[in-house]
Each structure stands twice: as structure tokens, then as C-alpha cells.
Motif scaffolding. Structure first.
Motif, PDB file in Angstrom:
ATOM      1  N   VAL A  20       2.030   8.417   4.777  1.00  0.00           N
ATOM      2  CA  VAL A  20       1.939   8.763   3.353  1.00  0.00           C
ATOM      3  C   VAL A  20       0.488   8.962   2.933  1.00  0.00           C
ATOM      4  N   VAL A  21      -0.398   8.063   3.368  1.00  0.00           N
ATOM      5  CA  VAL A  21      -1.806   8.136   2.976  1.00  0.00           C
ATOM      6  C   VAL A  21      -2.490   9.343   3.620  1.00  0.00           C
ATOM      7  N   GLN A  22      -2.150   9.659   4.855  1.00  0.00           N
ATOM      8  CA  GLN A  22      -2.818  10.731   5.569  1.00  0.00           C
ATOM      9  C   GLN A  22      -2.492  12.100   4.999  1.00  0.00           C
ATOM     10  N   MET A  23      -1.343  12.230   4.359  1.00  0.00           N
ATOM     11  CA  MET A  23      -0.950  13.541   3.811  1.00  0.00           C
ATOM     12  C   MET A  23      -1.805  13.942   2.623  1.00  0.00           C
ATOM     13  N   ARG A  24      -2.406  12.949   1.921  1.00  0.00           N
ATOM     14  CA  ARG A  24      -3.187  13.249   0.743  1.00  0.00           C
ATOM     15  C   ARG A  24      -4.662  13.415   1.097  1.00  0.00           C
ATOM     16  N   THR A  25      -5.391  14.100   0.253  1.00  0.00           N
ATOM     17  CA  THR A  25      -6.829  14.304   0.464  1.00  0.00           C
ATOM     18  C   THR A  25      -7.601  13.520  -0.589  1.00  0.00           C
ATOM     19  N   VAL A  26      -8.837  13.104  -0.216  1.00  0.00           N
ATOM     20  CA  VAL A  26      -9.661  12.348  -1.159  1.00  0.00           C
ATOM     21  C   VAL A  26     -10.211  13.282  -2.229  1.00  0.00           C
ATOM     22  N   CYS A  27     -10.112  12.839  -3.490  1.00  0.00           N
ATOM     23  CA  CYS A  27     -10.573  13.663  -4.609  1.00  0.00           C
ATOM     24  C   CYS A  27     -12.101  13.622  -4.686  1.00  0.00           C
ATOM     25  N   ASN A  73      -2.555   8.457  -7.164  1.00  0.00           N
ATOM     26  CA  ASN A  73      -3.526   9.186  -6.345  1.00  0.00           C
ATOM     27  C   ASN A  73      -4.849   8.436  -6.227  1.00  0.00           C
ATOM     28  N   ARG A  74      -5.240   7.734  -7.289  1.00  0.00           N
ATOM     29  CA  ARG A  74      -6.488   6.978  -7.238  1.00  0.00           C
ATOM     30  C   ARG A  74      -6.425   5.854  -6.219  1.00  0.00           C
ATOM     31  N   CYS A  75      -5.254   5.258  -6.052  1.00  0.00           N
ATOM     32  CA  CYS A  75      -5.089   4.214  -5.026  1.00  0.00           C
ATOM     33  C   CYS A  75      -5.189   4.814  -3.626  1.00  0.00           C
ATOM     34  N   ILE A  76      -4.669   6.022  -3.459  1.00  0.00           N
ATOM     35  CA  ILE A  76      -4.782   6.683  -2.158  1.00  0.00           C
ATOM     36  C   ILE A  76      -6.241   6.933  -1.817  1.00  0.00           C
ATOM     37  N   LEU A 118       0.819  -1.204   0.000  1.00  0.00           N
ATOM     38  CA  LEU A 118       0.000   0.000   0.000  1.00  0.00           C
ATOM     39  C   LEU A 118       0.856   1.259   0.000  1.00  0.00           C
ATOM     40  N   HIS A 119       1.976   1.213   0.709  1.00  0.00           N
ATOM     41  CA  HIS A 119       2.884   2.366   0.736  1.00  0.00           C
ATOM     42  C   HIS A 119       3.414   2.668  -0.663  1.00  0.00           C
ATOM     43  N   SER A 120       3.810   1.631  -1.406  1.00  0.00           N
ATOM     44  CA  SER A 120       4.333   1.839  -2.761  1.00  0.00           C
ATOM     45  C   SER A 120       3.242   2.335  -3.695  1.00  0.00           C
ATOM     46  N   LEU A 121       2.039   1.750  -3.595  1.00  0.00           N
ATOM     47  CA  LEU A 121       0.935   2.191  -4.453  1.00  0.00           C
ATOM     48  C   LEU A 121       0.534   3.632  -4.139  1.00  0.00           C
TER      49      LEU A 121
END
Length: 464
Positions: free
Chosen positions: A457-464, A418-421, A410-413
Motif C-alpha cells: 500500500v505504501v509503495q504504490m504512493r509517491t512522496v508529495c 496521504n500525509r501519513c504515507i 500503518l496499513h490503515s493510516l
């Protein structure tokens, strides 16, 4: 007197022949002289039938240990829109499965509590039984109570990422399995004025066991021990091979990258379970750039990640590996192999499959070619693989080693797509990573580290 002796001989002979399936009929007459007529009828069929128990060549005597592996194309799986719950066909459903309850439960084992305490009462310890010798992998600890020793062992087991279960019925026994699938027991006994710590290997690599054994015995005495990463760190991690002195003058023969990968594919395509396991072990090594040639590792990674790779036409390594991860039928054949060396066969195959995918994704991220590799099948990774990996994280209590590799995937994806996040957040990946991190803090150090990195890594991004 002579007639009595002959009668005894005939009787003994008759009994002896009867034991082999023969029939002896004594016909005699006592008149002046003794005439004997012994007719013996030997039933050869009975003899052969009796011997066939030991030397039978019938086909039904063959033993086959081949767990059925589902090798359906992962592309036929219905996309998951919600976290583990969609209406789909039974053969392609990757939703959460209830634990199998139709099997006999193991005798009173429980996973350690959150504080990793191994509760042992000094007064309840028994002396070592005298019906078998003490293992050489043991040590007598003086000047420390059993509760302190068990606490030291628990902390060492957590730091070395060793799965451990403690017995409720026998408080002095712990059953362990390390990341190399080596199984061993830890037992505590009363010995004179101290505590005897005894380790017994059940199965697995003896070298891996001895590394853990020395660390655990040293920890039981209160000594500082090295982590597995410090013990097994290769020279490649300290200095690239191209900068080593021998490489400047050495003649390096040409390497055929495809040969090793094709050999591994042949093992995976075999219908023999031992060949499949050997092939998965080889694939996990080929995708690790620290253990193989870089060009070979890149080729292996592409065949694992890209379903449309040209070398996957004859045998698709992508389909085989991904089907092991997605079709997680833990109850299949489990009762048949209970109590045998094949019990953990499917579990080990799946663990090596997730390890291979994690290695391949990490290598492609380092080469900055992951987006190019997954471009044609990004939708499948988002809708099928990501929910399955999140499910592995949610069951980290039962399978922390699989959860560790799942968090790496999951970290690599998340680092490249962004769609995986977005999908990770939609299916509840953040909460699953948080719970996995707590499990790692108490039981599996590698899981704590990997889950925290992925969560950040996942928390830094926002859901589109």
C-alpha cells in the motif's frame, strides 16, 4: 531421689519457658523438708514480638505489584522530523533507545536463525530424567531423527506465529510464547528407539496452550496441521449474524453501548495493575467487531482514536492507550519483576494497546469515517504515532507480535491519509517493513502477511 526428680522438673520447665521469652528463677532449700519457691517472670512483650513474625499487621508487610504507568498526554510530545532522531526533552523523546545493559543477561538463549533450523544432534540427546514424571502433553516419535523432528517443530512454530528461543547450553530445550502470552517449554529426549517430544506449560491460558500443543505434537510426527486462523474462525466470518436463521425469530434486548465502554474505562482508571490489565483485555475485545456488538465497537474505537470525544472528558482512553504505545520504557521496573509472573506485565499492556488501536483504525476504515475521526489530531498521528510504529517494525526481531500490530496500524493510516504515507516513507518505513517481512518469513507468519500488505500500500504512493 525426690530432690533429683524435682531438680530435673525445674530444669526442664526453665528451658521450656525460656524458649518463649520467659524467665524462671528456682529458689530452693534442702533442710529436712523440701520447700520450693518458683518465681516466674513472663516477658509478655517478648512473646508478642516473637509471634509478630507470623501475624504482623504492619503496613510494611503489604506487597504491592503496581508497575508505574506513564499517563502523560501524548499531545505534549515534540514532533519528530527525522527517523527517530530529534532534539527533544528526555521525558517526551520517542527516539530509538539503546537496549538496557545494566541487567543480568539470560543464560545462553538465542533466537532461531533465518532458516528456522533447530540444530540437534541425535547422539547428544539425553534420556528423560527419572526424578519427575513425563508430562501428559508429550509424544514418542519413531522412525525419525531428532534433526528432522526439530525442523518440523520449527516450521510449525513459524506458521503459528509463536515466538521461540533455543538454548545454546541445552540444545534440546526451546522456550516459547504464543500470541496469547502463554509460555511453555519444548524438550526433546531419547526414548527407547525414538525421540520423546515433551511440552510443559509455564503460565497462561490452558485452552490456548492445548491448541498449540496438539498442533506441535502432530507436526512432530509429520502430519499436516491447521493454522490458528482456520481453527479459531468464528461463524461471523462465514455468515453475518443478520442472515442466520435464529436471528429472524429471536428477540434481541436493547444494548447500552456506553455501559460496557464506561466499565472498561473504570478499570483503566484504577491504580491497581491487575485492573489495568483486565481493562486492556476488555478494550481489545470491545474494538474487535467480530467479538462484540458493532455499535459498541464503533463507540470504543472513537474513544480510543479521538482525544476530543465527549466521553473522554472524565477519563481519556485515548491518552491512556497512546501513552502506553509512545512511552515505551522497557527497562522500567524490569529487574524488580525478574523471575516473577509480573515480568511481562508492561509488555502485555503495550501489546494490547497496539492491538486496540489496530482494531479501531481498521473498523473506522471499513466504516469510511477514519478521516473524520482523525481530522483534528492528524498532525499528532503523523508526527508522533507513525514514527513510533516504524520504530516497532525496526525492532521486529525482538518483538514480532508488536510489529505485527504496528504494520496493521500503518496499513490503515496509509489507506486514508496521504500525509501519513509521506511520513512513513520519510522516516524509513519501507525498509523497516521489508526487514519485518523477512523476520516474519523465518519466525512469525502473521508478521510476514501484515508487513507485505502494508508495504504494497505504501509503495504504490509517491512522496508529495
Amino acid at each position: 531421689m525426690l530432690s533429683l526428680s524435682c531438680s530435673a522438673i525445674v530444669l526442664a520447665t526453665t528451658r521450656r519457658l525460656a524458649s518463649f521469652g520467659c524467665h524462671a528463677v528456682p529458689l530452693f532449700r534442702l533442710s529436712g523438708s523440701i520447700n520450693w519457691l518458683i518465681s516466674i517472670r513472663i516477658d509478655m512483650h517478648a512473646i508478642l514480638h516473637r509471634r509478630s513474625i507470623a501475624v504482623s499487621h504492619d503496613a510494611h508487610r503489604m506487597l504491592r505489584f503496581e508497575p508505574s504507568l506513564k499517563r502523560e498526554s501524548p499531545g505534549r510530545i515534540q514532533p519528530l522530523s527525522e527517523f527517530g532522531r530529534v532534539a527533544s526533552d528526555q521525558s517526551t523523546d520517542v527516539s530509538f533507545m539503546e537496549p538496557c545493559t545494566n541487567e543480568k543477561a539470560p543464560p545462553s538463549w538465542y533466537v532461531a536463525t533465518a532458516d528456522r533450523r533447530w540444530p540437534i544432534d541425535q547422539s547428544m540427546l539425553r534420556p528423560h530424567p527419572g526424578d519427575y514424571p513425563i508430562e501428559r502433553t508429550s509424544r514418542v516419535i519413531l522412525g525419525a531423527d531428532a534433526d528432522i523432528i526439530s525442523s518440523r517443530l520449527s516450521n510449525c512454530l513459524q506458521s503459528r506465529s509463536i515466538e521461540t528461543k533455543f538454548s545454546e547450553s541445552e540444545a534440546h530445550v526451546a522456550t516459547c510464547r504464543n500470541t496469547s502470552f502463554v509460555k511453555f517449554y519444548i524438550r526433546l529426549y531419547m526414548k527407547d528407539d525414538g525421540v520423546l517430544v515433551e511440552l510443559q506449560r509455564l503460565c497462561g491460558d490452558c485452552m490456548s496452550f492445548m491448541r498449540d500443543c496438539r498442533a506441535l505434537l502432530d507436526a512432530s510426527e509429520g502430519r499436516d496441521t491447521k493454522t490458528p486462523a482456520e481453527e479459531e474462525q468464528s461463524l461471523f466470518l462465514h455468515m453475518p449474524i443478520s442472515e442466520m436463521s435464529f436471528f429472524k425469530t429471536a428477540t434481541v434486548p436493547p444494548v447500552d453501548e456506553a455501559e460496557a465502554v464506561n466499565m472498561t474505562a473504570g478499570l483503566l482508571a484504577s491504580n491497581m495493575s491487575d485492573s489495568n490489565l483486565l481493562g486492556m483485555e476488555s478494550l481489545a475485545t470491545l474494538t474487535d467487531v467480530n467479538k462484540t456488538n458493532k455499535a459498541t465497537a464503533i463507540l470504543s474505537a472513537k474513544r480510543v482514536l479521538c482525544p476530543e470525544h465527549i466521553d473522554n472528558k472524565c477519563f481519556s482512553m485515548h491518552t491512556y492507550v497512546m501513552s502506553l504505545i509512545v512511552y515505551n520504557d522497557e527497562c522500567d521496573n524490569k529487574s524488580f519483576y525478574e523471575g516473577t509472573a509480573m515480568k511481562d506485565h508492561n509488555m502485555k499492556l503495550r501489546n494490547l494497546a497496539i492491538c486496540s488501536v489496530a482494531n479501531a483504525l481498521s473498523l473506522m476504515v471499513a466504516e469510511k469515517t477514519l478521516f473524520e475521526c482523525l481530522h483534528s489530531s492528524c498532525q499528532w498521528y503523523k508526527d508522533v504515532l507513525v514514527p513510533q510504529l516504524v520504530q516497532d517494525l525496526s525492532t521486529s526481531k525482538e518483538n514480532p507480535h508488536d510489529a505485527c500490530y504496528a504494520s496493521r496500524c500503518l496499513h490503515s493510516l496509509a489507506s486514508s491519509c496521504n500525509r501519513c504515507i509521506d511520513k512513513i516513507k520519510v522516516v524509513g518505513g519501507l525498509s523497516a517493513l521489508k526487514s519485518a517481512q523477512k523476520v516474519g518469513q523465518s519466525e512469525f507468519a502473521l508478521l510476514e502477511k501484515d508487513a507485505k500488505c502494508c508495504h504494497d500500500v505504501v509503495q504504490m504512493r509517491t512522496v508529495c
